[in-house]
Design a protein around this motif. Structure first.
Motif, PDB file in Angstrom:
ATOM      1  N   TYR A  73       0.686  -1.183  -0.119  1.00 31.56           N
ATOM      2  CA  TYR A  73       0.036   0.100  -0.044  1.00 31.56           C
ATOM      3  C   TYR A  73       1.007   1.187   0.041  1.00 31.56           C
ATOM      4  CZ  TYR A  73      -2.381   3.896   2.473  1.00 31.56           C
ATOM      5  OH  TYR A  73      -3.022   4.869   3.016  1.00 31.56           O
ATOM      6  N   GLY A  75       0.654   5.746  -1.462  1.00 28.96           N
ATOM      7  CA  GLY A  75      -0.058   6.679  -1.870  1.00 28.96           C
ATOM      8  C   GLY A  75       0.178   8.181  -2.223  1.00 28.96           C
ATOM      9  N   ARG A  76      -0.783   9.020  -2.527  1.00 30.58           N
ATOM     10  CA  ARG A  76      -0.152  10.283  -3.091  1.00 30.58           C
ATOM     11  C   ARG A  76      -1.017  11.380  -2.674  1.00 30.58           C
ATOM     12  NH1 ARG A  76       2.367  14.957  -4.540  1.00 30.58           N
ATOM     13  NH2 ARG A  76       1.274  15.953  -6.141  1.00 30.58           N
ATOM     14  N   GLY A  77      -0.858  12.722  -2.239  1.00 30.57           N
ATOM     15  CA  GLY A  77      -1.707  13.564  -2.091  1.00 30.57           C
ATOM     16  C   GLY A  77      -1.587  14.541  -3.276  1.00 30.57           C
ATOM     17  N   GLY A  85      10.880  13.433  -6.756  1.00 36.18           N
ATOM     18  CA  GLY A  85      11.031  12.934  -5.391  1.00 36.18           C
ATOM     19  C   GLY A  85       9.646  12.000  -5.101  1.00 36.18           C
ATOM     20  N   PRO A  89       9.212   6.520  -3.968  1.00 42.06           N
ATOM     21  CA  PRO A  89       8.312   5.546  -3.284  1.00 42.06           C
ATOM     22  C   PRO A  89       7.456   4.544  -4.456  1.00 42.06           C
ATOM     23  CG  PRO A  89       7.683   7.426  -2.334  1.00 42.06           C
ATOM     24  CD  PRO A  89       8.473   8.125  -3.586  1.00 42.06           C
ATOM     25  N   GLN A 107      -3.331   4.918  -2.618  1.00 41.41           N
ATOM     26  CA  GLN A 107      -4.493   5.789  -2.317  1.00 41.41           C
ATOM     27  C   GLN A 107      -4.208   7.118  -2.420  1.00 41.41           C
ATOM     28  OE1 GLN A 107      -4.604   6.686   1.973  1.00 41.41           O
ATOM     29  NE2 GLN A 107      -6.759   7.096   2.061  1.00 41.41           N
ATOM     30  N   GLU A 112      -7.709  15.143   1.725  1.00 42.90           N
ATOM     31  CA  GLU A 112      -6.533  15.653   2.613  1.00 42.90           C
ATOM     32  C   GLU A 112      -5.559  17.095   2.060  1.00 42.90           C
ATOM     33  OE1 GLU A 112      -2.882  13.360   2.065  1.00 42.90           O
ATOM     34  OE2 GLU A 112      -1.709  14.501   3.932  1.00 42.90           O
ATOM     35  N   LYS A 113      -5.645  17.008   0.539  1.00 43.64           N
ATOM     36  CA  LYS A 113      -5.153  18.154   0.172  1.00 43.64           C
ATOM     37  C   LYS A 113      -6.174  19.319   0.058  1.00 43.64           C
ATOM     38  CE  LYS A 113      -1.752  16.507   0.131  1.00 43.64           C
ATOM     39  NZ  LYS A 113      -0.086  16.780   0.851  1.00 43.64           N
ATOM     40  N   GLN A 194      -6.057   7.847   6.245  1.00 41.85           N
ATOM     41  CA  GLN A 194      -4.786   7.115   5.514  1.00 41.85           C
ATOM     42  C   GLN A 194      -4.508   5.976   6.098  1.00 41.85           C
ATOM     43  OE1 GLN A 194      -1.907  10.078   4.354  1.00 41.85           O
ATOM     44  NE2 GLN A 194      -0.027   8.824   4.793  1.00 41.85           N
ATOM     45  N   GLY A 216       8.142   7.881   2.089  1.00 42.37           N
ATOM     46  CA  GLY A 216       8.988   8.716   2.539  1.00 42.37           C
ATOM     47  C   GLY A 216       8.924   9.039   3.899  1.00 42.37           C
ATOM     48  N   ASP A 218       8.463  11.527   5.757  1.00 41.21           N
ATOM     49  CA  ASP A 218       7.628  12.461   6.100  1.00 41.21           C
ATOM     50  C   ASP A 218       6.150  12.194   6.487  1.00 41.21           C
ATOM     51  OD1 ASP A 218       7.187  12.015   3.668  1.00 41.21           O
ATOM     52  OD2 ASP A 218       6.373  14.070   3.053  1.00 41.21           O
ATOM     53  N   GLN A 219       5.662  10.684   5.971  1.00 44.79           N
ATOM     54  CA  GLN A 219       4.470  10.040   6.267  1.00 44.79           C
ATOM     55  C   GLN A 219       4.497   9.538   7.587  1.00 44.79           C
ATOM     56  OE1 GLN A 219       1.707  10.743   4.344  1.00 44.79           O
ATOM     57  NE2 GLN A 219       3.345  12.259   3.311  1.00 44.79           N
ATOM     58  N   PHE A 223       1.482   6.610   9.840  1.00 47.38           N
ATOM     59  CA  PHE A 223       1.537   5.074  10.236  1.00 47.38           C
ATOM     60  C   PHE A 223       2.193   4.635  11.586  1.00 47.38           C
ATOM     61  CE2 PHE A 223       1.640   5.914   5.790  1.00 47.38           C
ATOM     62  CZ  PHE A 223       0.475   5.412   5.598  1.00 47.38           C
ATOM     63  N   LEU A 245      14.483  11.543   2.011  1.00 46.39           N
ATOM     64  CA  LEU A 245      13.727  12.734   1.226  1.00 46.39           C
ATOM     65  C   LEU A 245      14.819  13.018   0.090  1.00 46.39           C
ATOM     66  CD1 LEU A 245      11.428  14.649   3.499  1.00 46.39           C
ATOM     67  CD2 LEU A 245      10.793  12.772   2.158  1.00 46.39           C
ATOM     68  N   MET A 246      14.518  12.752  -1.175  1.00 45.66           N
ATOM     69  CA  MET A 246      15.304  13.210  -2.165  1.00 45.66           C
ATOM     70  C   MET A 246      15.697  14.815  -1.868  1.00 45.66           C
ATOM     71  SD  MET A 246      14.948  13.347  -6.265  1.00 45.66           S
ATOM     72  CE  MET A 246      15.116  11.724  -6.694  1.00 45.66           C
TER      73      MET A 246
HETATM   74  P1  TYM Z   1       2.895  13.016  -0.922  1.00 44.58           P
HETATM   75  O1  TYM Z   1       1.902  13.494  -1.971  1.00 44.58           O
HETATM   76  O2  TYM Z   1       3.324  14.373  -0.162  1.00 44.58           O
HETATM   77  O3  TYM Z   1       3.983  12.250  -1.288  1.00 44.58           O
HETATM   78  C1  TYM Z   1       3.832  11.213  -2.086  1.00 44.58           C
HETATM   79  C2  TYM Z   1       5.023  10.127  -1.782  1.00 44.58           C
HETATM   80  O4  TYM Z   1       6.202  10.687  -1.982  1.00 44.58           O
HETATM   81  C3  TYM Z   1       7.099  10.972  -0.780  1.00 44.58           C
HETATM   82  N1  TYM Z   1       7.829  12.045  -1.007  1.00 44.58           N
HETATM   83  C4  TYM Z   1       9.128  12.098  -1.270  1.00 44.58           C
HETATM   84  N2  TYM Z   1      10.094  11.004  -1.326  1.00 44.58           N
HETATM   85  C5  TYM Z   1      11.399  11.312  -1.688  1.00 44.58           C
HETATM   86  N3  TYM Z   1      11.924  12.561  -1.655  1.00 44.58           N
HETATM   87  C6  TYM Z   1      10.914  13.587  -1.596  1.00 44.58           C
HETATM   88  N4  TYM Z   1      11.519  14.895  -1.925  1.00 44.58           N
HETATM   89  C7  TYM Z   1       9.706  13.242  -1.346  1.00 44.58           C
HETATM   90  N5  TYM Z   1       8.535  14.221  -1.233  1.00 44.58           N
HETATM   91  C8  TYM Z   1       7.398  13.338  -1.024  1.00 44.58           C
HETATM   92  C9  TYM Z   1       6.119  10.852   0.242  1.00 44.58           C
HETATM   93  O5  TYM Z   1       6.821  10.590   1.530  1.00 44.58           O
HETATM   94  C10 TYM Z   1       4.969   9.907  -0.165  1.00 44.58           C
HETATM   95  O6  TYM Z   1       5.355   8.611  -0.047  1.00 44.58           O
HETATM   96  N6  TYM Z   1      -0.363  11.695   2.580  1.00 44.58           N
HETATM   97  C11 TYM Z   1       0.551  11.350   1.403  1.00 44.58           C
HETATM   98  C12 TYM Z   1      -0.488  10.215   0.832  1.00 44.58           C
HETATM   99  C13 TYM Z   1      -0.749   8.963   0.992  1.00 44.58           C
HETATM  100  C14 TYM Z   1       0.351   7.964   1.360  1.00 44.58           C
HETATM  101  C15 TYM Z   1      -0.116   6.924   1.581  1.00 44.58           C
HETATM  102  C16 TYM Z   1       1.952   8.104   1.121  1.00 44.58           C
HETATM  103  C17 TYM Z   1      -1.741   8.258   1.343  1.00 44.58           C
HETATM  104  N7  TYM Z   1      -1.470   6.924   1.690  1.00 44.58           N
HETATM  105  C18 TYM Z   1       0.350   5.596   2.104  1.00 44.58           C
HETATM  106  C19 TYM Z   1       2.719   6.961   1.336  1.00 44.58           C
HETATM  107  C20 TYM Z   1       1.955   5.727   1.942  1.00 44.58           C
HETATM  108  C21 TYM Z   1       0.975  12.437   0.771  1.00 44.58           C
HETATM  109  O7  TYM Z   1       0.335  13.445   0.585  1.00 44.58           O
HETATM  110  O8  TYM Z   1       2.063  12.345   0.046  1.00 44.58           O
END
Ligand code: TYM
Length: 372
Positions: A73, A75-77, A85, A89, A107, A112-113, A194, A216, A218-219, A223, A245-246
């Protein structure tokens, strides 16, 4: 740092501290060897320690070796255009899906956004559609990939989210995310949404199935809470594989959509990619050609080299470039040209796949009946 805000920047040396604070574990060589028994090889994101931490990955593998299934599992916001970046994932998740041949839930948190950003719902819907195409253009398995758009699957998500929400107090949400009384109540509730895909297949099938979530760092807060609450609902704690994070092109701060020159976007054309890399990419090379020839570069901190090693599938080529650049036989300009070529080749492949699945997105959408 929390999922919605990051102040300051994370430096390489901060990651082990962060992980300790968060209560996750570093992926050590023993675990990598364990994983390799199933995958046959290790993805460059693992060997370069981009994906560097985990929660219960060992348990997932243990169970898997005993014939117990798991699913993925992530996702992306959909707040806007995607940059490289955001894609990390998903690239890694695709590799895991290919290796283990398991179901994957993706997801899209449009709710969320809407709650955390100042973006009209209409724009979020447009982004959602575009982002789904971006993600699917990586080539996920159609019959095992299930995209959940929160607003469109609200019935099944909500009915499960309330089970979670009942066990999450406002004071915990406040403490974990640093929320204030003036924050909207949607933010307090959102983690419950989430968390749902982390137990959704268990809920539908009526038996416990492990869930592994690549994300990444930041999430992590979401969890961490899910790991506290899911056992109270009778489900397994979700497992995680966590990436750094990249960094931005400039090498400090994370690659972020709010500064276009800090990121390479998936729709940047060849010339833009070349210009951004030449002009902004943080270099581990020396200031002058003479010094570079004499002293060599530090490829490990070089943006162009790191992108190259993430995207070039041929490890022998990567090793050769590493030693050429480190020794000073290769100059920064040459490294940047190689890197821009690799990025452009990757993006162009995405674009042509994107075109070919454009009319087929519906067959990747989550459908509860496929799991019954
Ligand atoms: P979002 O859209 O901010 O980011 C999507 C995924 O990308 C990772 N990420 C990065 N990874 C590496 N370097 C970066 N600079 C970078 N910027 C963002 C985030 O950690 C994420 O994995 N709430 C989430 C959406 C979501 C989700 C999930 C993410 C819903 N369910 C389950 C991971 C797992 C969000 O806004 O991600």
């Amino acid at each position: 740092m929390n999922p919605w805000e990051m102040s300051g920047e994370i430096k390489e040396q901060d990651y082990p501290k962060l992980i300790k604070e968060f209560g996750a574990k570093i992926i050590d060589d023993k675990l990598l060897n364990e994983l390799k028994k199933f995958t046959g090889e290790l993805h460059p994101f693992l060997t370069t320690k981009l994906f560097f931490a985990h929660r219960d990955l060992d348990t997932v593998l243990d169970d898997y070796s005993k014939g117990k299934e798991f699913y993925l599992y992530t996702g992306r916001g959909p707040s806007g255009k995607m940059h490289l970046g955001h894609l990390l994932p998903f690239i890694f998740t695709k590799w895991l899906q290919d290796k283990f041949d398991v179901d994957l839930l993706i997801q899209m948190t449009d709710d969320e956004k809407y709650l955390v950003r100042d973006i009209p719902m209409e724009e979020i819907r447009k982004n959602t559609h575009e982002n789904i195409l971006d993600i699917l253009s990586l080539g996920f398995k159609k019959e095992k990939t299930h995209v959940i758009i929160d607003s469109e699957q609200s019935k099944i998500l909500y009915n499960n989210a309330i089970l979670f929400a009942k066990r999450l107090t406002a004071s915990t949400a406040k403490a974990v995310f640093g929320l204030k009384d003036s924050d909207n109540v949607g933010k307090y509730f959102f983690t419950s949404m989430q968390a749902v895909p982390a137990f959704l297949l268990s809920a539908i099938k009526g038996r416990n199935i492990r869930c592994l979530i690549p994300y990444g760092i930041d999430q992590d807060d979401h969890f961490k809470l899910a790991r506290d609450i899911l056992p109270k609902l009778g489900y397994y704690k979700p497992s995680a594989i966590i990436s750094k994070l990249m960094p931005s092109l400039q090498g400090s701060g994370k690659m972020s959509s709010s500064d276009p020159n800090s990121s390479i976007f998936l729709d940047d054309n060849e010339e833009t990619v070349r210009r951004k890399i030449n002009k902004y990419a943080f270099s581990g090379g020396r200031d002058t050609k003479e010094e570079q020839r004499k002293l060599g570069a530090n490829p490990d901190i070089d943006f162009a080299f790191n992108m190259y090693r993430f995207l070039e599938p041929d490890q022998t080529k990567v090793d050769k470039v590493y030693s050429e650049y480190k020794s000073g036989r290769m100059l920064s300009g040459e490294m940047k040209a190689l890197s821009a070529d690799a990025i452009n080749a990757f993006l162009s492949k995405l674009r042509s796949r994107r075109e070919s699945i454009k009319d087929d997105v519906d067959s990747y959408m989550f459908d509860v009946d496929r799991f019954k």
